[in-house]
Design an enzyme around this catalytic site. Structure first.
Site, PDB file in Angstrom:
ATOM      1  N   THR B 181      31.438  29.664 -23.518  1.00 22.11           N
ATOM      2  CA  THR B 181      31.234  30.710 -22.506  1.00 22.11           C
ATOM      3  C   THR B 181      32.326  30.465 -21.524  1.00 22.11           C
ATOM      4  O   THR B 181      32.142  29.907 -20.458  1.00 22.11           O
ATOM      5  CB  THR B 181      29.920  30.651 -21.757  1.00 22.11           C
ATOM      6  OG1 THR B 181      28.882  30.719 -22.689  1.00 22.11           O
ATOM      7  CG2 THR B 181      29.759  31.852 -20.842  1.00 22.11           C
ATOM      8  N   GLU B 265      28.712  20.958 -17.392  1.00 19.44           N
ATOM      9  CA  GLU B 265      27.389  20.946 -16.772  1.00 19.44           C
ATOM     10  C   GLU B 265      26.836  19.528 -16.737  1.00 19.44           C
ATOM     11  O   GLU B 265      26.614  18.905 -17.775  1.00 19.44           O
ATOM     12  CB  GLU B 265      26.452  21.874 -17.562  1.00 19.44           C
ATOM     13  CG  GLU B 265      26.811  23.338 -17.338  1.00 19.44           C
ATOM     14  CD  GLU B 265      26.060  24.295 -18.241  1.00 19.44           C
ATOM     15  OE1 GLU B 265      26.144  25.495 -17.990  1.00 19.44           O
ATOM     16  OE2 GLU B 265      25.405  23.831 -19.183  1.00 19.44           O
ATOM     17  N   SER B 393      15.066  30.186 -14.811  1.00 18.57           N
ATOM     18  CA  SER B 393      13.869  30.225 -13.959  1.00 18.57           C
ATOM     19  C   SER B 393      14.233  30.034 -12.496  1.00 18.57           C
ATOM     20  O   SER B 393      15.370  29.976 -12.113  1.00 18.57           O
ATOM     21  CB  SER B 393      12.860  29.186 -14.417  1.00 18.57           C
ATOM     22  OG  SER B 393      13.471  28.023 -14.891  1.00 18.57           O
TER      23      SER B 393
END
Lengths: 393, 393
Positions: B181, B265, B393
């Site tokens: 990505t 990440e 979330s």
């Protein structure tokens, strides 16, 4: 528990693992047993794997297993091979078994050489344990990062009497569809030919233990070995006999495979990834492996997040040949995606309760081909990272 | 910073991401520019990827980029394609650029359709921003889980004048050796043919952006696109010109590739995995990818644990053909393993300071073949899991 006839068990604390933990185990058959094995395909094979492959090459009967945890005896060179043979001699002498009929297995840290004095010191306890030792004790002695010991058993009537099967295994990390740091020992008291036993084992392992993934890593030490000592007096001769025994062996291995994924390092979920409609089984397996090994899918499972986009994405880069418009995704039986787009409606709301379950069925159909594959995959949690970042410290 | 001549930048907060974050960006070239692109090979290609491939197919010049973060516009079907075109028309009208010369790119959550009213509402701010907007602002607008914006630039003298290169990219997860990505935009003010620009870009991407891995996931939206508008007045005509420009483009892409892995990440390490001596470059890449994608290697890196056994093990199951006795492993220049066994001495003590560094060089020689490969890999941390378990979330 239905323990197959004619086997004894022993375990001891040799100090390979932390003090107070069983880390040495042996299983002895009262009579030499037909033996079969399936081993890691990793280019770096541990000393005990090389040893077992040699021992099983000529189809001789075997009298038992010797296993230790804490040290893998992998990447240990000629010294490791010599140490492996030395421990076989030592234990065979102590337990009264021929050394060339004892199959070794090791699991633990790679690279360190055995400290033979620790082995020597553990012999009296191992010998004493053989009198009263249980299968559970050996199943405990092979644990490394496992949180529970893993046993599965079956007993069933054949025309000429009852047959019993017992399986034990360890495995929680370094688990990939083609074996893992996975040791598994199967005991049976049927009377069967070496060839049939080996074929049955390889066939059943391929449908179970080879269809699981925790982290996609394939270890240097993986093995599934099986003994059949004939102590039940029941001979496997007819096609029907073979089919019956195979069915129960498959069930025992299925249970062990599930238990490994359920006990995956840090794992909280078991995803049943079913792929169908592929051009071939191989293509179906590519899709299943890409999805089951994707860190993004695995972290979404951990977070109980119905993030179907990551599943679609992994299928898309799997290398399998299919038309993306043909892909149909169901999660927990609910239709989520087809014709290149998600189904309308509150998909997240529908899927939320399903994602909170431990077992989650992900079904991916990629066309109308004959190929299918099933893979059991764990999730990826913070605890997996903690366990493996700190394993040696 | 040396901004290539003849480009303007704009960014706005359209509300695709959280309020107060830039999530819409545009880059406009004052004159139509030679355009090149490299795209994801994932079977599920996002709407903007399909759009760009069509637009670039006939070698036409392009006038800029339109990019949004927060929504990937992937797995959105015909509606997604229509929305993509609609946003191009809307922005082209607002910025005074032909709609068929604006290349789109999107990054973010898969599956949701654009809310065109949010796009409409953002137009005045985007138009206003074009007057004063900077490259940094656009680099910020393409961030998702990135913690820093990523820019790289170069300027250099050619016989007929100065040429400037600017690269920006986003990418932190869903990163694999064949794109990610990962969105990257390259601007250049040299005058070059479409064919040469496309070849140079594909070639340099293959040596840089395609040689990184965070999690082995390959996204639906990956693209590297490059414009060369000729505003410097410097034409790339001779072989020497080409070599000079290529050298600087390679350096810009190398810097961006490193920055992506550095900002992986949850990442704390960058492993430079160098494989040599393989039978082919493909075999070398297999080893590098197996090591760089192994969760066990990655967690050991995170834990600063010199767990060389996991590196050896991953090389062993990589599928590359080599003799295990030939493998030589060095970490940070220190010889760790050869002839099937670890080097004697206090390896852990020697390696500990090396493992504490951010950049760790792992060199694996597997024989005397001509094949080699380099892969930049991040580690795997608890934060990676947290980021990806909780992303939506």
């Amino acid at each position: 528990m239905h323990i197959p006839k004619g086997y004894r068990f022993a375990a001891a604390q040799a100090g390979f693992k932390k003090v107070g933990k069983y880390d040495l185990g042996a299983i002895v058959s009262d009579v030499p047993a037909v033996a079969a094995g399936v081993f890691t395909t990793n280019k770096f094979k541990a000393a005990p794997v090389l040893q077992c492959r040699e021992m099983l090459a000529d189809g001789r009967k075997m009298s038992g297993f010797l296993v230790n945890s804490g040290q893998a005896n992998a990447c240990t060179g000629d010294q490791g091979r010599a140490n492996c043979r030395e421990t076989l001699n030592m234990v065979a002498r102590a337990l009264g078994v021929p050394a060339d009929e004892l199959l070794p297995a090791s699991t633990g840290v790679i690279g360190a050489q055995f400290d033979l004095s620790k082995w020597e010191a553990a012999m009296p306890a191992l010998v004493k344990s053989l009198e009263t030792g249980t299968a559970e004790l050996v199943a405990r002695a092979i644990m490394t990062t496992d949180t529970v010991h893993k046993l599965a058993h079956a007993s069933f009537e054949m025309p000429s009497g009852e047959v019993r099967l017992l399986g034990m295994c360890k495995g929680a990390g370094m688990i990939s569809p083609n074996m893992a740091t996975m040791l598994s020992f199967i005991l049976c008291d049927a009377d069967i030919s070496t060839e049939a036993w080996q074929t049955m084992l390889a066939d059943c392992v391929n449908l179970t233990i080879n269809r699981i993934t925790v982290d996609g890593d394939m270890s240097t030490n993986d093995c599934v070995m099986a003994l059949a000592n004939g102590a039940s007096g029941v001979a496997i001769e007819s096609e029907d006999d073979y089919v019956t025994l195979r069915k129960h062996l498959l069930a025992v291995l299925e249970e062990l495979a599930y238990k490994i994924v359920m006990d995956a390092e840090g794992g909280t979920k078991v995803a049943f990834i079913q792929v169908s409609g592929a051009r071939s089984d191989g293509d179906a397996e590519k899709v299943a492996r890409a999805v089951g090994n994707s860190p993004l899918v695995k972290t979404a499972l951990f977070g109980s997040d119905p993030n179907w986009g990551r599943i679609i994405c992994a299928a898309g880069y799997s290398g399998a040949e299919f038309n993306p418009d043909d892909l149909v995704l169901k999660i927990g039986g609910i239709l989520v995606f087809r014709n290149g787009t998600p189904e309308p409606g509150d998909m997240d709301g529908l899927l939320k309760p399903i994602m909170k379950e431990r077992d989650i069925v992900i079904h991916i159909n990629v066309g109308d081909g004959p190929g299918s594959s099933l893979l059991l995959a764990s999730d990826l949690s913070r605890d997996y990272v903690s366990i493996n970042a700190d394993y040696r410290s």
